[in-house]
Design a protein around this motif. Structure first.
Motif, PDB file in Angstrom:
ATOM      1  N   ALA A 294      21.639  45.289  -3.139  1.00 60.12           N
ATOM      2  CA  ALA A 294      20.521  44.554  -3.871  1.00 60.12           C
ATOM      3  C   ALA A 294      20.913  43.264  -4.660  1.00 60.12           C
ATOM      4  O   ALA A 294      20.170  42.389  -4.989  1.00 60.12           O
ATOM      5  N   GLY A 295      22.221  43.513  -5.197  1.00 67.77           N
ATOM      6  CA  GLY A 295      22.736  42.290  -5.952  1.00 67.77           C
ATOM      7  C   GLY A 295      22.740  40.971  -4.962  1.00 67.77           C
ATOM      8  O   GLY A 295      22.339  40.021  -5.485  1.00 67.77           O
ATOM      9  N   HIS A 296      23.308  41.339  -3.894  1.00 65.56           N
ATOM     10  CA  HIS A 296      23.271  40.120  -3.005  1.00 65.56           C
ATOM     11  C   HIS A 296      21.902  39.424  -2.728  1.00 65.56           C
ATOM     12  O   HIS A 296      21.668  38.133  -2.965  1.00 65.56           O
ATOM     13  N   ARG A 297      20.987  40.578  -2.393  1.00 69.89           N
ATOM     14  CA  ARG A 297      19.829  39.984  -2.054  1.00 69.89           C
ATOM     15  C   ARG A 297      18.960  39.117  -3.325  1.00 69.89           C
ATOM     16  O   ARG A 297      18.417  38.166  -3.239  1.00 69.89           O
ATOM     17  N   ALA A 298      19.109  40.063  -4.287  1.00 70.38           N
ATOM     18  CA  ALA A 298      18.467  39.042  -5.423  1.00 70.38           C
ATOM     19  C   ALA A 298      19.367  38.007  -6.039  1.00 70.38           C
ATOM     20  O   ALA A 298      18.404  36.909  -6.231  1.00 70.38           O
ATOM     21  N   GLU A 299      20.377  37.713  -5.874  1.00 69.84           N
ATOM     22  CA  GLU A 299      20.986  36.375  -6.243  1.00 69.84           C
ATOM     23  C   GLU A 299      20.921  35.622  -5.374  1.00 69.84           C
ATOM     24  O   GLU A 299      20.623  34.163  -5.503  1.00 69.84           O
ATOM     25  N   LEU A 300      20.987  35.813  -3.855  1.00 71.59           N
ATOM     26  CA  LEU A 300      20.782  34.640  -2.860  1.00 71.59           C
ATOM     27  C   LEU A 300      19.278  34.256  -3.067  1.00 71.59           C
ATOM     28  O   LEU A 300      18.866  32.902  -2.959  1.00 71.59           O
ATOM     29  N   ALA A 301      18.285  35.196  -3.324  1.00 69.00           N
ATOM     30  CA  ALA A 301      16.790  34.844  -3.634  1.00 69.00           C
ATOM     31  C   ALA A 301      16.767  33.900  -4.851  1.00 69.00           C
ATOM     32  O   ALA A 301      15.953  32.933  -4.564  1.00 69.00           O
ATOM     33  N   ALA A 302      17.534  34.261  -5.942  1.00 69.97           N
ATOM     34  CA  ALA A 302      17.290  33.383  -7.027  1.00 69.97           C
ATOM     35  C   ALA A 302      17.830  31.965  -6.854  1.00 69.97           C
ATOM     36  O   ALA A 302      17.067  30.971  -7.255  1.00 69.97           O
ATOM     37  N   ARG A 303      19.032  31.858  -6.070  1.00 71.87           N
ATOM     38  CA  ARG A 303      19.615  30.378  -5.900  1.00 71.87           C
ATOM     39  C   ARG A 303      18.902  29.603  -4.913  1.00 71.87           C
ATOM     40  O   ARG A 303      18.814  28.392  -4.906  1.00 71.87           O
ATOM     41  N   THR A 304      18.295  30.533  -3.877  1.00 70.07           N
ATOM     42  CA  THR A 304      17.549  29.782  -2.884  1.00 70.07           C
ATOM     43  C   THR A 304      16.139  29.278  -3.526  1.00 70.07           C
ATOM     44  O   THR A 304      15.732  27.923  -3.131  1.00 70.07           O
ATOM     45  N   ALA A 305      15.378  29.864  -4.345  1.00 71.08           N
ATOM     46  CA  ALA A 305      14.396  29.544  -4.976  1.00 71.08           C
ATOM     47  C   ALA A 305      14.719  28.343  -5.694  1.00 71.08           C
ATOM     48  O   ALA A 305      13.943  27.251  -5.862  1.00 71.08           O
ATOM     49  N   GLU A 306      15.570  28.287  -6.569  1.00 69.54           N
ATOM     50  CA  GLU A 306      16.039  27.054  -7.351  1.00 69.54           C
ATOM     51  C   GLU A 306      16.268  26.134  -6.542  1.00 69.54           C
ATOM     52  O   GLU A 306      15.773  24.875  -6.833  1.00 69.54           O
ATOM     53  N   LEU A 307      16.974  25.920  -5.179  1.00 75.18           N
ATOM     54  CA  LEU A 307      17.089  24.963  -4.583  1.00 75.18           C
ATOM     55  C   LEU A 307      15.740  24.447  -4.160  1.00 75.18           C
ATOM     56  O   LEU A 307      15.710  23.079  -3.920  1.00 75.18           O
ATOM     57  N   GLU A 308      15.140  25.281  -3.455  1.00 72.98           N
ATOM     58  CA  GLU A 308      13.656  24.807  -3.111  1.00 72.98           C
ATOM     59  C   GLU A 308      12.929  24.164  -3.977  1.00 72.98           C
ATOM     60  O   GLU A 308      12.207  23.168  -3.714  1.00 72.98           O
ATOM     61  N   GLY A 309      12.905  24.725  -5.384  1.00 75.50           N
ATOM     62  CA  GLY A 309      12.259  24.129  -6.420  1.00 75.50           C
ATOM     63  C   GLY A 309      12.706  22.803  -6.585  1.00 75.50           C
ATOM     64  O   GLY A 309      11.760  22.144  -6.816  1.00 75.50           O
ATOM     65  N   ILE A 310      13.879  22.627  -6.667  1.00 73.24           N
ATOM     66  CA  ILE A 310      14.668  20.984  -6.622  1.00 73.24           C
ATOM     67  C   ILE A 310      14.124  20.253  -5.765  1.00 73.24           C
ATOM     68  O   ILE A 310      13.751  19.106  -5.838  1.00 73.24           O
ATOM     69  N   TRP A 311      14.210  20.506  -4.430  1.00 78.77           N
ATOM     70  CA  TRP A 311      13.727  19.570  -3.291  1.00 78.77           C
ATOM     71  C   TRP A 311      12.229  19.463  -3.580  1.00 78.77           C
ATOM     72  O   TRP A 311      12.023  18.155  -3.075  1.00 78.77           O
ATOM     73  N   GLN A 312      11.248  20.228  -4.165  1.00 83.98           N
ATOM     74  CA  GLN A 312      10.145  19.950  -4.469  1.00 83.98           C
ATOM     75  C   GLN A 312       9.793  18.591  -5.267  1.00 83.98           C
ATOM     76  O   GLN A 312       8.816  18.079  -5.389  1.00 83.98           O
ATOM     77  N   ARG A 313      10.811  18.414  -6.058  1.00 87.65           N
ATOM     78  CA  ARG A 313      10.782  17.464  -7.100  1.00 87.65           C
ATOM     79  C   ARG A 313      11.363  16.117  -6.592  1.00 87.65           C
ATOM     80  O   ARG A 313      11.264  15.010  -7.363  1.00 87.65           O
ATOM     81  N   VAL A 314      12.003  16.105  -5.254  1.00 90.45           N
ATOM     82  CA  VAL A 314      12.696  14.813  -4.930  1.00 90.45           C
ATOM     83  C   VAL A 314      11.682  13.840  -4.695  1.00 90.45           C
ATOM     84  O   VAL A 314      11.974  12.663  -5.478  1.00 90.45           O
ATOM     85  N   GLY A 315      10.928  13.974  -4.065  1.00 85.67           N
ATOM     86  CA  GLY A 315       9.872  12.851  -3.762  1.00 85.67           C
ATOM     87  C   GLY A 315      10.367  11.832  -2.535  1.00 85.67           C
ATOM     88  O   GLY A 315      11.616  11.979  -2.265  1.00 85.67           O
ATOM     89  N   ASP A 316       9.688  11.204  -1.898  1.00 85.02           N
ATOM     90  CA  ASP A 316       9.975  10.294  -0.708  1.00 85.02           C
ATOM     91  C   ASP A 316      11.128   9.366  -1.161  1.00 85.02           C
ATOM     92  O   ASP A 316      12.301   9.319  -0.261  1.00 85.02           O
ATOM     93  N   ALA A 317      11.108   8.872  -2.118  1.00 85.29           N
ATOM     94  CA  ALA A 317      12.112   7.832  -2.537  1.00 85.29           C
ATOM     95  C   ALA A 317      13.548   8.530  -2.954  1.00 85.29           C
ATOM     96  O   ALA A 317      14.741   7.777  -3.083  1.00 85.29           O
ATOM     97  N   GLY A 318      13.435   9.798  -3.268  1.00 79.73           N
ATOM     98  CA  GLY A 318      14.785  10.472  -3.794  1.00 79.73           C
ATOM     99  C   GLY A 318      15.768  10.872  -2.783  1.00 79.73           C
ATOM    100  O   GLY A 318      17.069  11.273  -3.367  1.00 79.73           O
TER     101      GLY A 318
END
Length: 233
Positions: free
Chosen positions: A88-112
Protein backbone atom coordinates in the motif's frame (compact mmCIF):
# COMPACT_ATOMS: atom_id res chain seq x y z
CA UNK A 1 10.25 15.84 -31.77
CA UNK A 2 7.07 16.00 -29.68
CA UNK A 3 7.69 14.56 -26.21
CA UNK A 4 5.43 11.54 -25.59
CA UNK A 5 3.55 12.98 -22.61
CA UNK A 6 0.25 11.26 -23.42
CA UNK A 7 2.05 7.98 -23.97
CA UNK A 8 3.89 8.22 -20.65
CA UNK A 9 0.66 9.01 -18.82
CA UNK A 10 -0.84 5.87 -20.34
CA UNK A 11 2.22 3.88 -19.21
CA UNK A 12 1.65 5.21 -15.70
CA UNK A 13 -1.95 4.00 -15.84
CA UNK A 14 -0.84 0.54 -16.98
CA UNK A 15 1.65 0.43 -14.12
CA UNK A 16 -1.01 1.45 -11.58
CA UNK A 17 -3.33 -1.31 -12.78
CA UNK A 18 -0.48 -3.81 -12.61
CA UNK A 19 0.23 -2.89 -8.98
CA UNK A 20 -3.39 -2.75 -7.79
CA UNK A 21 -3.57 -6.41 -6.61
CA UNK A 22 0.02 -6.57 -5.32
CA UNK A 23 0.41 -7.77 -1.71
CA UNK A 24 3.26 -7.35 0.74
CA UNK A 25 4.79 -10.76 0.03
CA UNK A 26 4.89 -10.02 -3.68
CA UNK A 27 6.61 -6.70 -3.01
CA UNK A 28 9.31 -8.46 -1.00
CA UNK A 29 9.84 -11.14 -3.66
CA UNK A 30 12.70 -10.99 -6.13
CA UNK A 31 12.32 -8.99 -9.31
CA UNK A 32 13.87 -9.93 -12.64
CA UNK A 33 16.80 -7.62 -11.82
CA UNK A 34 19.61 -9.42 -9.97
CA UNK A 35 19.85 -8.29 -6.36
CA UNK A 36 16.67 -6.23 -6.44
CA UNK A 37 13.30 -7.09 -4.95
CA UNK A 38 10.14 -5.76 -6.54
CA UNK A 39 10.25 -3.18 -3.78
CA UNK A 40 13.58 -1.93 -5.09
CA UNK A 41 12.15 -1.56 -8.60
CA UNK A 42 9.13 0.32 -7.23
CA UNK A 43 11.30 2.56 -5.07
CA UNK A 44 13.38 3.37 -8.14
CA UNK A 45 10.34 4.16 -10.30
CA UNK A 46 8.94 6.37 -7.55
CA UNK A 47 12.13 8.31 -6.98
CA UNK A 48 12.75 8.58 -10.71
CA UNK A 49 9.43 10.43 -11.01
CA UNK A 50 10.41 12.71 -8.11
CA UNK A 51 13.79 13.40 -9.68
CA UNK A 52 12.37 14.30 -13.10
CA UNK A 53 9.73 16.52 -11.50
CA UNK A 54 12.46 18.34 -9.56
CA UNK A 55 14.55 18.89 -12.67
CA UNK A 56 11.55 20.22 -14.62
CA UNK A 57 10.40 22.46 -11.79
CA UNK A 58 13.81 24.12 -11.58
CA UNK A 59 14.19 24.27 -15.36
CA UNK A 60 10.94 26.20 -15.65
CA UNK A 61 12.50 28.77 -13.33
CA UNK A 62 15.65 28.88 -15.45
CA UNK A 63 17.66 26.91 -12.90
CA UNK A 64 19.96 23.95 -13.42
CA UNK A 65 20.26 21.45 -10.57
CA UNK A 66 21.88 18.02 -10.52
CA UNK A 67 19.66 14.97 -10.79
CA UNK A 68 21.06 13.95 -7.39
CA UNK A 69 23.15 16.28 -5.26
CA UNK A 70 25.01 13.24 -3.96
CA UNK A 71 25.31 11.51 -7.31
CA UNK A 72 24.70 7.80 -7.81
CA UNK A 73 25.38 7.08 -4.12
CA UNK A 74 22.41 9.24 -3.14
CA UNK A 75 20.23 7.58 -5.78
CA UNK A 76 21.11 4.12 -4.51
CA UNK A 77 20.61 5.11 -0.88
CA UNK A 78 17.11 6.42 -1.62
CA UNK A 79 16.18 3.17 -3.35
CA UNK A 80 17.56 1.02 -0.52
CA UNK A 81 15.86 3.14 2.14
CA UNK A 82 12.42 2.86 0.53
CA UNK A 83 12.43 -0.64 -0.93
CA UNK A 84 10.89 -2.12 2.24
CA UNK A 85 7.64 -0.17 2.09
CA UNK A 86 4.55 -2.35 2.18
CA UNK A 87 2.45 -2.74 -0.95
CA UNK A 88 0.00 0.00 0.00
CA UNK A 89 2.84 2.37 0.78
CA UNK A 90 4.49 1.74 -2.56
CA UNK A 91 1.23 2.31 -4.42
CA UNK A 92 0.49 5.53 -2.56
CA UNK A 93 3.95 7.03 -2.91
CA UNK A 94 4.26 6.09 -6.57
CA UNK A 95 0.83 7.58 -7.29
CA UNK A 96 1.76 10.83 -5.52
CA UNK A 97 5.09 11.24 -7.30
CA UNK A 98 3.58 10.31 -10.64
CA UNK A 99 0.79 12.87 -10.22
CA UNK A 100 3.37 15.50 -9.29
CA UNK A 101 5.41 14.77 -12.41
CA UNK A 102 2.39 14.79 -14.72
CA UNK A 103 1.18 18.03 -13.15
CA UNK A 104 4.48 19.77 -13.84
CA UNK A 105 4.45 18.55 -17.44
CA UNK A 106 1.03 20.13 -17.91
CA UNK A 107 2.60 23.49 -17.03
CA UNK A 108 5.53 23.27 -19.42
CA UNK A 109 3.93 24.58 -22.61
CA UNK A 110 5.25 24.17 -26.14
CA UNK A 111 8.20 26.50 -25.67
CA UNK A 112 9.26 24.98 -22.37
CA UNK A 113 10.25 21.50 -23.53
CA UNK A 114 13.60 22.75 -24.78
CA UNK A 115 14.59 24.22 -21.41
CA UNK A 116 17.89 22.60 -20.38
CA UNK A 117 18.33 20.12 -17.55
CA UNK A 118 21.43 18.41 -16.23
CA UNK A 119 20.08 14.90 -16.89
CA UNK A 120 22.15 13.68 -19.87
CA UNK A 121 22.93 17.34 -20.59
CA UNK A 122 19.59 17.48 -22.37
CA UNK A 123 16.23 19.22 -21.91
CA UNK A 124 12.86 18.62 -20.29
CA UNK A 125 11.64 16.85 -23.42
CA UNK A 126 14.41 14.25 -23.09
CA UNK A 127 13.29 13.45 -19.53
CA UNK A 128 9.81 12.59 -20.85
CA UNK A 129 11.35 10.08 -23.25
CA UNK A 130 13.50 8.76 -20.41
CA UNK A 131 10.46 8.28 -18.17
CA UNK A 132 8.73 6.41 -21.02
CA UNK A 133 11.66 4.00 -21.16
CA UNK A 134 11.87 3.66 -17.39
CA UNK A 135 8.18 2.87 -16.98
CA UNK A 136 7.91 0.16 -19.64
CA UNK A 137 11.31 -1.48 -19.14
CA UNK A 138 10.89 -1.70 -15.38
CA UNK A 139 7.35 -3.06 -15.73
CA UNK A 140 9.05 -6.06 -17.34
CA UNK A 141 11.52 -6.21 -14.44
CA UNK A 142 8.64 -6.41 -11.95
CA UNK A 143 7.84 -9.84 -13.42
CA UNK A 144 4.11 -9.41 -12.98
CA UNK A 145 3.01 -10.33 -16.47
CA UNK A 146 4.12 -7.41 -18.63
CA UNK A 147 6.57 -8.54 -21.31
CA UNK A 148 8.48 -6.70 -24.04
CA UNK A 149 5.87 -7.85 -26.54
CA UNK A 150 3.43 -5.61 -24.63
CA UNK A 151 5.52 -2.50 -25.26
CA UNK A 152 4.03 0.07 -27.64
CA UNK A 153 5.68 -0.11 -31.06
CA UNK A 154 6.72 3.55 -30.85
CA UNK A 155 8.36 2.96 -27.48
CA UNK A 156 10.27 0.01 -28.92
CA UNK A 157 11.40 2.05 -31.91
CA UNK A 158 12.55 4.85 -29.61
CA UNK A 159 14.40 2.36 -27.38
CA UNK A 160 16.36 1.04 -30.38
CA UNK A 161 17.29 4.64 -31.27
CA UNK A 162 18.46 5.31 -27.73
CA UNK A 163 20.35 2.04 -27.25
CA UNK A 164 22.07 1.89 -30.62
CA UNK A 165 25.30 3.09 -29.03
CA UNK A 166 25.50 -0.25 -27.17
CA UNK A 167 26.34 -2.00 -30.45
CA UNK A 168 29.79 -2.27 -32.04
CA UNK A 169 30.55 0.27 -34.75
CA UNK A 170 29.46 -0.96 -38.16
CA UNK A 171 26.47 -2.93 -36.88
CA UNK A 172 23.17 -2.66 -38.74
CA UNK A 173 19.81 -3.35 -37.09
CA UNK A 174 16.88 -4.21 -39.34
CA UNK A 175 13.27 -4.44 -38.14
CA UNK A 176 11.26 -7.18 -39.84
CA UNK A 177 7.87 -5.69 -38.97
CA UNK A 178 8.65 -2.04 -39.74
CA UNK A 179 10.22 -0.30 -42.73
CA UNK A 180 13.14 0.77 -40.57
CA UNK A 181 16.87 0.07 -40.38
CA UNK A 182 19.41 1.53 -37.98
CA UNK A 183 23.16 1.45 -38.39
CA UNK A 184 26.33 2.49 -36.62
CA UNK A 185 29.36 3.59 -38.55
CA UNK A 186 29.96 2.27 -42.05
CA UNK A 187 27.68 -0.83 -42.00
CA UNK A 188 30.63 -3.19 -42.38
CA UNK A 189 29.70 -5.17 -39.26
CA UNK A 190 26.96 -7.68 -38.49
CA UNK A 191 23.34 -7.24 -39.54
CA UNK A 192 20.89 -7.97 -36.72
CA UNK A 193 17.29 -8.67 -37.69
CA UNK A 194 14.11 -9.17 -35.68
CA UNK A 195 10.80 -7.63 -34.80
CA UNK A 196 11.17 -4.17 -33.36
CA UNK A 197 9.97 -5.14 -29.85
CA UNK A 198 12.39 -8.07 -29.80
CA UNK A 199 15.24 -5.87 -31.00
CA UNK A 200 14.47 -3.30 -28.29
CA UNK A 201 14.24 -5.95 -25.57
CA UNK A 202 17.54 -7.57 -26.56
CA UNK A 203 19.29 -4.20 -26.74
CA UNK A 204 17.86 -3.28 -23.32
CA UNK A 205 19.20 -6.49 -21.82
CA UNK A 206 15.76 -8.02 -21.36
CA UNK A 207 14.42 -11.30 -22.72
CA UNK A 208 12.66 -10.92 -26.08
CA UNK A 209 9.82 -13.16 -27.20
CA UNK A 210 12.00 -14.24 -30.14
CA UNK A 211 15.73 -13.63 -30.04
CA UNK A 212 16.97 -11.48 -32.94
CA UNK A 213 19.32 -13.09 -35.43
CA UNK A 214 22.67 -12.27 -37.02
CA UNK A 215 24.56 -14.45 -39.50
CA UNK A 216 27.69 -14.77 -37.36
CA UNK A 217 25.88 -14.61 -34.01
CA UNK A 218 24.62 -11.61 -32.10
CA UNK A 219 27.28 -9.03 -31.24
CA UNK A 220 28.07 -8.27 -27.65
CA UNK A 221 26.35 -5.31 -26.06
CA UNK A 222 28.34 -2.46 -24.60
CA UNK A 223 27.34 -0.50 -21.49
CA UNK A 224 24.10 1.41 -21.11
CA UNK A 225 24.36 4.91 -22.65
CA UNK A 226 26.44 6.86 -20.14
CA UNK A 227 25.47 10.00 -18.29
CA UNK A 228 26.58 12.49 -19.40
CA UNK A 229 26.59 11.31 -23.03
CA UNK A 230 29.94 10.62 -24.66
CA UNK A 231 30.90 10.65 -28.31
CA UNK A 232 32.36 7.60 -29.99
CA UNK A 233 35.56 9.57 -30.55
Amino acid sequence: MRPPVTEVIEAHRVLARLLAPLDDAQVRAASALPGWSRGHVLAHLTDNARMFARLAEHALRGELVPAYDGGVDERNAIIDANADRDAAGHRAELAARTAELEGIWQRVGDAGWSRPVTFRNADISATVFARWREAWIHMVDLDLGVRPEDWPVELARHAVDFLLCRLPAGTSVRAEDLPREWFTGDRTGPVVTGRVRDLAAWMAGRTPAVLPLAAEGLPGLGPWPPHPPQSRG
